[in-house]
Design a protein around this motif. Structure first.
Motif, PDB file in Angstrom:
ATOM      1  N   LYS A 302      55.472 108.261  52.723  1.00 54.38           N
ATOM      2  CA  LYS A 302      56.546 107.029  53.096  1.00 54.38           C
ATOM      3  C   LYS A 302      57.591 107.222  51.759  1.00 54.38           C
ATOM      4  O   LYS A 302      58.113 106.248  51.710  1.00 54.38           O
ATOM      5  CB  LYS A 302      55.662 105.585  52.982  1.00 54.38           C
ATOM      6  CG  LYS A 302      54.977 105.526  54.159  1.00 54.38           C
ATOM      7  CD  LYS A 302      54.098 104.338  53.941  1.00 54.38           C
ATOM      8  CE  LYS A 302      53.261 103.985  55.063  1.00 54.38           C
ATOM      9  NZ  LYS A 302      52.540 102.577  54.762  1.00 54.38           N
ATOM     10  N   VAL A 303      57.346 108.226  50.954  1.00 54.31           N
ATOM     11  CA  VAL A 303      58.329 108.350  49.715  1.00 54.31           C
ATOM     12  C   VAL A 303      59.614 108.318  50.193  1.00 54.31           C
ATOM     13  O   VAL A 303      60.035 108.957  51.234  1.00 54.31           O
ATOM     14  CB  VAL A 303      57.887 109.536  48.934  1.00 54.31           C
ATOM     15  CG1 VAL A 303      58.220 110.859  49.804  1.00 54.31           C
ATOM     16  CG2 VAL A 303      58.464 109.621  47.598  1.00 54.31           C
ATOM     17  N   ARG A 304      60.471 107.659  49.316  1.00 53.97           N
ATOM     18  CA  ARG A 304      61.833 107.639  49.731  1.00 53.97           C
ATOM     19  C   ARG A 304      62.696 108.612  48.772  1.00 53.97           C
ATOM     20  O   ARG A 304      62.147 109.199  48.093  1.00 53.97           O
ATOM     21  CB  ARG A 304      62.337 106.132  49.464  1.00 53.97           C
ATOM     22  CG  ARG A 304      61.642 105.212  50.404  1.00 53.97           C
ATOM     23  CD  ARG A 304      62.300 103.731  50.520  1.00 53.97           C
ATOM     24  NE  ARG A 304      61.708 102.944  51.555  1.00 53.97           N
ATOM     25  CZ  ARG A 304      61.995 102.787  52.586  1.00 53.97           C
ATOM     26  NH1 ARG A 304      62.980 103.925  53.154  1.00 53.97           N
ATOM     27  NH2 ARG A 304      61.598 102.033  53.749  1.00 53.97           N
ATOM     28  N   GLY A 305      64.022 108.455  48.816  1.00 51.11           N
ATOM     29  CA  GLY A 305      64.613 109.103  48.050  1.00 51.11           C
ATOM     30  C   GLY A 305      64.954 110.446  48.412  1.00 51.11           C
ATOM     31  O   GLY A 305      65.504 111.696  48.043  1.00 51.11           O
ATOM     32  N   GLY A 306      64.838 110.966  50.007  1.00 49.93           N
ATOM     33  CA  GLY A 306      64.770 112.151  50.472  1.00 49.93           C
ATOM     34  C   GLY A 306      63.527 113.026  50.269  1.00 49.93           C
ATOM     35  O   GLY A 306      63.656 114.284  50.572  1.00 49.93           O
ATOM     36  N   GLY A 307      62.331 112.636  49.537  1.00 45.27           N
ATOM     37  CA  GLY A 307      61.442 113.424  49.142  1.00 45.27           C
ATOM     38  C   GLY A 307      60.468 113.663  50.337  1.00 45.27           C
ATOM     39  O   GLY A 307      60.312 112.940  51.345  1.00 45.27           O
ATOM     40  N   GLU A 327      64.810 112.638  37.049  1.00 48.77           N
ATOM     41  CA  GLU A 327      65.104 111.263  36.569  1.00 48.77           C
ATOM     42  C   GLU A 327      65.133 110.405  37.823  1.00 48.77           C
ATOM     43  O   GLU A 327      64.786 109.379  37.991  1.00 48.77           O
ATOM     44  CB  GLU A 327      66.125 111.135  35.607  1.00 48.77           C
ATOM     45  CG  GLU A 327      66.005 109.841  34.709  1.00 48.77           C
ATOM     46  CD  GLU A 327      66.959 109.644  33.653  1.00 48.77           C
ATOM     47  OE1 GLU A 327      67.271 108.593  33.194  1.00 48.77           O
ATOM     48  OE2 GLU A 327      67.414 110.920  33.240  1.00 48.77           O
ATOM     49  N   GLN A 328      66.280 110.896  38.740  1.00 48.52           N
ATOM     50  CA  GLN A 328      66.342 110.129  40.000  1.00 48.52           C
ATOM     51  C   GLN A 328      65.116 110.031  40.696  1.00 48.52           C
ATOM     52  O   GLN A 328      64.853 108.921  41.579  1.00 48.52           O
ATOM     53  CB  GLN A 328      67.314 110.858  40.673  1.00 48.52           C
ATOM     54  CG  GLN A 328      68.810 110.729  40.089  1.00 48.52           C
ATOM     55  CD  GLN A 328      69.803 111.750  40.918  1.00 48.52           C
ATOM     56  OE1 GLN A 328      69.573 112.685  41.497  1.00 48.52           O
ATOM     57  NE2 GLN A 328      71.113 111.319  40.644  1.00 48.52           N
ATOM     58  N   CYS A 329      64.226 110.712  40.688  1.00 50.97           N
ATOM     59  CA  CYS A 329      62.709 110.662  41.486  1.00 50.97           C
ATOM     60  C   CYS A 329      61.981 109.988  41.075  1.00 50.97           C
ATOM     61  O   CYS A 329      61.197 109.107  41.827  1.00 50.97           O
ATOM     62  CB  CYS A 329      62.292 112.145  41.635  1.00 50.97           C
ATOM     63  SG  CYS A 329      63.254 113.585  42.373  1.00 50.97           S
ATOM     64  N   VAL A 330      62.131 109.514  39.762  1.00 51.21           N
ATOM     65  CA  VAL A 330      61.067 108.673  39.010  1.00 51.21           C
ATOM     66  C   VAL A 330      60.651 107.264  39.887  1.00 51.21           C
ATOM     67  O   VAL A 330      59.559 107.018  39.973  1.00 51.21           O
ATOM     68  CB  VAL A 330      61.224 108.497  37.563  1.00 51.21           C
ATOM     69  CG1 VAL A 330      60.248 107.313  37.091  1.00 51.21           C
ATOM     70  CG2 VAL A 330      61.026 109.859  36.769  1.00 51.21           C
ATOM     71  N   PRO A 331      61.986 106.568  40.142  1.00 50.97           N
ATOM     72  CA  PRO A 331      61.621 105.109  40.795  1.00 50.97           C
ATOM     73  C   PRO A 331      60.958 105.029  42.177  1.00 50.97           C
ATOM     74  O   PRO A 331      60.165 104.547  42.439  1.00 50.97           O
ATOM     75  CB  PRO A 331      62.991 104.460  41.002  1.00 50.97           C
ATOM     76  CG  PRO A 331      63.793 105.504  39.769  1.00 50.97           C
ATOM     77  CD  PRO A 331      63.285 106.763  39.698  1.00 50.97           C
ATOM     78  N   GLY A 408      46.491 108.913  30.105  1.00 52.15           N
ATOM     79  CA  GLY A 408      45.621 107.860  30.391  1.00 52.15           C
ATOM     80  C   GLY A 408      45.581 107.638  31.844  1.00 52.15           C
ATOM     81  O   GLY A 408      44.968 106.857  32.405  1.00 52.15           O
ATOM     82  N   ARG A 409      46.426 108.564  32.677  1.00 54.92           N
ATOM     83  CA  ARG A 409      46.194 108.705  34.125  1.00 54.92           C
ATOM     84  C   ARG A 409      47.096 107.628  34.582  1.00 54.92           C
ATOM     85  O   ARG A 409      47.514 106.408  33.876  1.00 54.92           O
ATOM     86  CB  ARG A 409      44.930 108.473  34.628  1.00 54.92           C
ATOM     87  CG  ARG A 409      44.096 110.108  34.397  1.00 54.92           C
ATOM     88  CD  ARG A 409      42.679 110.221  35.105  1.00 54.92           C
ATOM     89  NE  ARG A 409      42.078 111.310  34.904  1.00 54.92           N
ATOM     90  CZ  ARG A 409      41.416 111.738  33.732  1.00 54.92           C
ATOM     91  NH1 ARG A 409      41.319 110.833  32.831  1.00 54.92           N
ATOM     92  NH2 ARG A 409      41.106 113.080  33.867  1.00 54.92           N
ATOM     93  N   ASN A 410      47.122 107.405  36.056  1.00 54.54           N
ATOM     94  CA  ASN A 410      47.798 106.370  36.735  1.00 54.54           C
ATOM     95  C   ASN A 410      49.218 106.302  36.401  1.00 54.54           C
ATOM     96  O   ASN A 410      49.677 105.154  36.045  1.00 54.54           O
ATOM     97  CB  ASN A 410      47.079 105.027  36.618  1.00 54.54           C
ATOM     98  CG  ASN A 410      47.634 103.899  37.663  1.00 54.54           C
ATOM     99  OD1 ASN A 410      48.113 104.318  38.705  1.00 54.54           O
ATOM    100  ND2 ASN A 410      47.414 102.838  37.447  1.00 54.54           N
ATOM    101  N   GLN A 411      50.013 107.342  36.108  1.00 56.78           N
ATOM    102  CA  GLN A 411      51.261 107.194  35.609  1.00 56.78           C
ATOM    103  C   GLN A 411      52.404 108.320  35.885  1.00 56.78           C
ATOM    104  O   GLN A 411      51.562 109.399  36.537  1.00 56.78           O
ATOM    105  CB  GLN A 411      51.534 107.103  34.108  1.00 56.78           C
ATOM    106  CG  GLN A 411      50.937 108.212  33.278  1.00 56.78           C
ATOM    107  CD  GLN A 411      50.551 107.779  32.009  1.00 56.78           C
ATOM    108  OE1 GLN A 411      51.754 107.788  31.169  1.00 56.78           O
ATOM    109  NE2 GLN A 411      49.637 107.357  31.459  1.00 56.78           N
ATOM    110  N   VAL A 412      53.419 108.387  35.966  1.00 54.91           N
ATOM    111  CA  VAL A 412      54.661 109.535  36.153  1.00 54.91           C
ATOM    112  C   VAL A 412      54.906 109.966  35.146  1.00 54.91           C
ATOM    113  O   VAL A 412      55.438 109.211  34.130  1.00 54.91           O
ATOM    114  CB  VAL A 412      55.671 108.974  37.199  1.00 54.91           C
ATOM    115  CG1 VAL A 412      56.627 110.003  37.388  1.00 54.91           C
ATOM    116  CG2 VAL A 412      55.045 108.533  38.644  1.00 54.91           C
ATOM    117  N   CYS A 413      54.863 111.190  34.869  1.00 54.00           N
ATOM    118  CA  CYS A 413      55.327 111.835  33.573  1.00 54.00           C
ATOM    119  C   CYS A 413      56.466 112.902  33.898  1.00 54.00           C
ATOM    120  O   CYS A 413      56.167 113.519  34.949  1.00 54.00           O
ATOM    121  CB  CYS A 413      54.463 112.541  32.830  1.00 54.00           C
ATOM    122  SG  CYS A 413      54.577 113.051  31.122  1.00 54.00           S
ATOM    123  N   LEU A 414      57.488 112.735  33.137  1.00 57.35           N
ATOM    124  CA  LEU A 414      58.662 113.958  33.204  1.00 57.35           C
ATOM    125  C   LEU A 414      58.436 115.021  32.536  1.00 57.35           C
ATOM    126  O   LEU A 414      57.967 114.752  31.358  1.00 57.35           O
ATOM    127  CB  LEU A 414      60.006 113.211  32.860  1.00 57.35           C
ATOM    128  CG  LEU A 414      60.867 112.358  33.958  1.00 57.35           C
ATOM    129  CD1 LEU A 414      61.883 111.424  32.876  1.00 57.35           C
ATOM    130  CD2 LEU A 414      61.419 113.349  34.935  1.00 57.35           C
TER     131      LEU A 414
END
Length: 416
Positions: A302-307, A327-331, A408-414
């Motif tokens: 269900k990911v949005r942004g064209g992914g 950066e545009q993908c993070v949200p 710490g997991r459960n996060q998005v990292c650039l």
């Protein structure tokens, strides 16, 4: 029905439906040039050999039975029923043979579609041929021994209010076709696979073709079209098996590699991993672990942004964002991560599993059902001077994923 399910259904049904409609329009509209009779008669056998060989090589017994059945319908209608019907003698046999064929073909299609492919190919094929051949033999025996009684049963319009005279089929045959198409159509919509779709369209095509018995080209050319549709279904299903992950339904590693070769100059790639998945498997078992992977895949889809999500392997997934920066993908990645974190998976043992949905709803309530949830970590990178190709971008995203786990997991990292 989800949007992804609808897209899959359209993708599977559209090509064979367009092929069948195109040939039907060409036949009805008399758009085809005059063809040699010998060529017209041999085309069904050539396409039949093609479809039969493909079905045999890929172990598709149900499709192989459909190929044989379509050829038998062609052989019986063109070289048995039609010649007898064109004689001047008043005989019940042509009408009775037509009624028997139009009654039994949908029923055999239905039984064959639900008959699972569990045995060795040759054993399965011989068993099906024995069963269906015996049914056909008994039907022919009754028709020859009791022609008047069978004619009263099969050729009589028992309920005139429920019959369409213009269709050209006896009432029992017409409703046999409609009911079998309805049952098979329900399962095509529920479980859209190329094999189910090919069989359903083939049965619908036979239902259109048989009333055109005396058309010069309708039976042989439409038979060839239906056999071609069955051949396409075999190839399409084999393609899906090679490129789609069976557990999660997402495109697999091979599909990802194909997609990476066609990316432009601007794209981002995210690597995703289920946190503590090995520990979860050891604690709750592999069955629940498989369920977790399916839940995660359903949310990633269900990911949005064209992914577009792919299963990379094990508990790892990849999401490709064409035309986007990291950066545009993070949200969009954060939204998926939060949806997975909030999703609760029920744990039931076999003794406490409800026997039906109503009982399950009655039992559900505070404290009455154990649930677990999982989290995911993500790393995302984009194409740049330092990462000029997809493999280097995936490597950078993998490093960012490792950094997310270390933090710490459960996060998005650039990626740096």
């Amino acid at each position: 029905m989800t949007q992804e399910h609808l897209k899959t259904l359209i993708f599977i049904l559209l090509p064979p439906v367009m092929l069948a409609l195109g040939m039907g329009a060409a036949i009805q509209g008399a758009w085809l040039p005059e063809l040699p009779q010998g060529l017209v008669e041999v085309i069904p056998w050539l396409t039949g050999v093609l479809a039969g060989v493909l079905a045999f090589l890929y172990g598709r017994t149900r499709t192989l039975i459909c190929v044989i059945l379509v050829l038998m319908v062609y052989l019986g209608s063109m070289f048995q029923i039609r010649p007898m019907a064109m004689t001047t003698e008043a005989d019940l046999l042509p009408a009775l043979g037509y009624a028997l064929m139009t009654l039994m073909v949908p029923l055999v299609f239905l039984v064959n579609a639900f008959w699972s492919e569990r045995y060795h190919l040759m054993m399965d094929l011989l068993l099906r041929l024995s069963v269906f051949g015996s049914l056909a033999g008994f039907a022919v025996l009754f028709a020859t021994q009791f022609p008047e009684g069978m004619a009263d049963l099969l050729l009589t319009t028992h309920l005139p209010a429920l019959h369409w005279d213009g269709y050209g089929m006896p009432q029992l045959s017409f409703w046999s076709l409609i009911l079998c198409l309805a049952v098979m159509g329900f399962f095509v919509v529920r479980r859209p696979t190329p094999q189910w779709a090919g069989q359903w369209i083939t049965l619908a095509g036979i239902g259109w073709m048989l009333p055109q018995l005396f058309h010069a080209y309708a039976v042989p050319l439409f038979t060839a079209t239906l056999l071609l549709i069955l051949a396409i279904a075999v190839v399409h299903e084999s393609f899906q098996m090679a490129f789609r992950d069976d557990l999660t339904g997402l495109p697999g590693r091979r599909a990802l590699n194909e997609r990476l070769q066609r990316l432009g100059r601007c794209y981002a790639i995210a690597m995703t991993d289920v946190d503590h998945f090995k520990k979860f498997n050891d604690t709750h078992g592999h069955d629940l672990g498989d369920q977790v992977l399916r839940v995660v895949a359903a949310q990633l889809r269900k990911v949005r942004g064209g992914g577009k999500a792919y299963r990379y392997g094990g508990e790892e997934f990849t999401i490709v964002f064409p035309g986007k920066t990291a950066e545009q993908c993070v949200p969009h990645l954060e939204a998926v991560r939060e949806a997975i974190e909030a999703y609760e998976i029920a744990i039931r043992n076999e003794a406490s599993r409800p026997s039906n949905k109503r009982e399950g709803r009655a039992r559900r309530g505070p404290g009455k059902e154990r649930t677990v949830s999982v989290t995911i970590s993500m790393g995302v990178a984009e194409r740049s001077v330092d990462h000029p190709d997809p493999q280097s971008v995936i490597k950078a995203a993998d490093q960012a994923l490792y950094a997310a786990k270390q933090a710490g997991r459960n996060q998005v990292c650039l990626a740096e």
